[in-house]
Design an enzyme around this catalytic site. Structure first.
Site, PDB file in Angstrom:
ATOM      1  N   ASN A   1       4.210   3.822 -10.095  1.00 48.31           N
ATOM      2  CA  ASN A   1       3.101   3.871 -11.049  1.00 48.31           C
ATOM      3  C   ASN A   1       1.727   3.905 -10.381  1.00 48.31           C
ATOM      4  O   ASN A   1       0.773   4.422 -10.959  1.00 48.31           O
ATOM      5  CB  ASN A   1       3.212   2.645 -11.975  1.00 48.31           C
ATOM      6  CG  ASN A   1       1.929   2.366 -12.718  1.00 48.31           C
ATOM      7  OD1 ASN A   1       1.597   3.037 -13.692  1.00 48.31           O
ATOM      8  ND2 ASN A   1       1.177   1.370 -12.251  1.00 48.31           N
TER       9      ASN A   1
ATOM     10  N   ASP B   1       0.890  -1.159   0.000  1.00 52.62           N
ATOM     11  CA  ASP B   1       0.000   0.000   0.000  1.00 52.62           C
ATOM     12  C   ASP B   1       0.927   1.208   0.000  1.00 52.62           C
ATOM     13  O   ASP B   1       1.601   1.483   1.011  1.00 52.62           O
ATOM     14  CB  ASP B   1      -0.894  -0.005   1.243  1.00 52.62           C
ATOM     15  CG  ASP B   1      -1.833   1.206   1.263  1.00 52.62           C
ATOM     16  OD1 ASP B   1      -1.599   2.169   0.496  1.00 52.62           O
ATOM     17  OD2 ASP B   1      -2.788   1.200   2.046  1.00 52.62           O
TER      18      ASP B   1
ATOM     19  N   TYR C   1      -6.975  15.586  -9.475  1.00 51.93           N
ATOM     20  CA  TYR C   1      -6.073  14.591 -10.063  1.00 51.93           C
ATOM     21  C   TYR C   1      -4.923  15.304 -10.798  1.00 51.93           C
ATOM     22  O   TYR C   1      -3.748  14.957 -10.628  1.00 51.93           O
ATOM     23  CB  TYR C   1      -6.856  13.691 -11.027  1.00 51.93           C
ATOM     24  CG  TYR C   1      -6.006  12.733 -11.819  1.00 51.93           C
ATOM     25  CD1 TYR C   1      -5.491  11.576 -11.222  1.00 51.93           C
ATOM     26  CD2 TYR C   1      -5.710  12.967 -13.161  1.00 51.93           C
ATOM     27  CE1 TYR C   1      -4.709  10.691 -11.952  1.00 51.93           C
ATOM     28  CE2 TYR C   1      -4.931  12.088 -13.889  1.00 51.93           C
ATOM     29  CZ  TYR C   1      -4.434  10.948 -13.284  1.00 51.93           C
ATOM     30  OH  TYR C   1      -3.654  10.076 -14.001  1.00 51.93           O
TER      31      TYR C   1
END
Ligand SMILES: NC(=O)c1ccc[n+]([C@@H]2O[C@H](COP(=O)([O-])OP(=O)(O)OC[C@H]3O[C@@H](n4cnc5c(N)ncnc54)[C@H](O)[C@@H]3O)[C@@H](O)[C@H]2O)c1
Length: 264
Positions: free
Chosen positions: A89, A62, A158
């Protein structure tokens, strides 16, 4: 031996269980690297690693949890021969107009996309630098987004997190150079690729009323792209192999658009 031969190197790919990360894991393995697939989705990560063949593996990770990073990097170094390549990523995208955005969604994106990348840089550099347990230097590749280079509606937070990934990349490259770590740090800005995330984004744009339909949303992206198509997983994976390899030995602190020209 070509300059993109990664034999003898170990790569850790976060978010490697599906989508772009899976493609990157496959491409790095095809170039000769030993690959450790790291993801929240343990079963999927193990199945991707299993399909790569002998010598590859998976770890639970995580990216938002520091102990999880310590364990994943520790296992990679002790069981898979070191750490030479790290691909940060893992990422999440929650679509929303800025007027509607929810604090919990903002925090979730800050956590995975910024905190997760920063912790990856921290633990990757600590392991790769000369006094670290891997100790041979290497290459770190962060996955930003074309959203960091253009203003596309529906993804304000984002986009902000991906701009932060860009800045983290530059400063980490500067510190790594100044302190003699022997680690290059670069990022890429992928264009839209129809993975679970990419396809979901096109759907969300239509649902928000920004485009009349999903097809129109995709058409708008393609229309902004001189290469005239969406991205493919392999478009991103091949550039990650390049940045991981000696072919890019003098590329450092760079942000490389891999978007068919959409962000220029
Ligand atoms: N698909 C696109 O169009 C696109 C474009 C630009 C940038 N990107 C970026 O590329 C990266 C990969 O995107 P994708 O399209 O493959 O997404 P995806 O949703 O298909 O896959 C993301 C992977 O990350 C993992 N993940 C999520 N949170 C995690 C966490 N806290 N710890 C560990 N793993 C976690 C997921 O389990 C999943 O396997 C992301 O950083 C994304 O922002 C994608």
């Amino acid at each position: 031996m070509t300059k993109t031969d990664l034999s003898g190197r170990t790569a850790l790919v976060t978010g490697g269980a599906q989508g772009l990360g899976e493609g990157m894991a496959r491409a790095l393995a095809a170039a000769g690297a030993r690959v450790v697939v790291a993801d929240l989705q343990e079963d999927l990560a193990a199945s991707v690693a299993g399909s790569l063949g002998e010598g590859h593996g998976s770890v639970h990770l995580d990216v938002t949890e520091e102990p999880s990073w310590e364990a994943a990097v520790g296992t990679t170094v002790s069981e898979y021969g070191g750490l030479d390549i790290l691909v940060n990523n893992a990422g999440i995208e929650i679509t929303s107009l800025i007027t509607e955005v929810e604090p919990k969604d903002i925090r979730a994106m800050l956590d995975v996309n910024i905190l997760g990348t920063a912790l990856g840089l921290k633990h990757g550099l600590r392991a790769m630098r000369p006094e670290g347990p891997a100790g041979k230097g290497g290459s770190i590749i962060n996955i930003s987004s074309v959203a960091a280079t253009i203003a596309f509606p529906g993804i304000p937070v984002y986009s902000a997190t991906k701009s932060a990934v860009d800045r983290l990349t530059r400063v980490a490259a500067m510190e790594a150079g100044k302190l003699g770590y022997g680690v290059r740090v670069n990022c890429i800005y992928p264009g839209l690729v129809p993975t679970a995330m990419g396809a979901g984004l096109a759907n969300d744009m239509a649902e928000l009323g920004l485009f009349a339909s999903v097809e129109e949303a995709i058409g708008a992206v393609v229309g902004l792209t001189p290469s005239g198509r969406l991205g493919e997983v392999s478009d991103m994976a091949d550039v990650v192999v390049f940045l991981a390899s000696d072919a890019s030995r003098f590329v450092n602190g760079a942000g490389l658009p891999v978007d068919g020209g959409m962000g220029m």
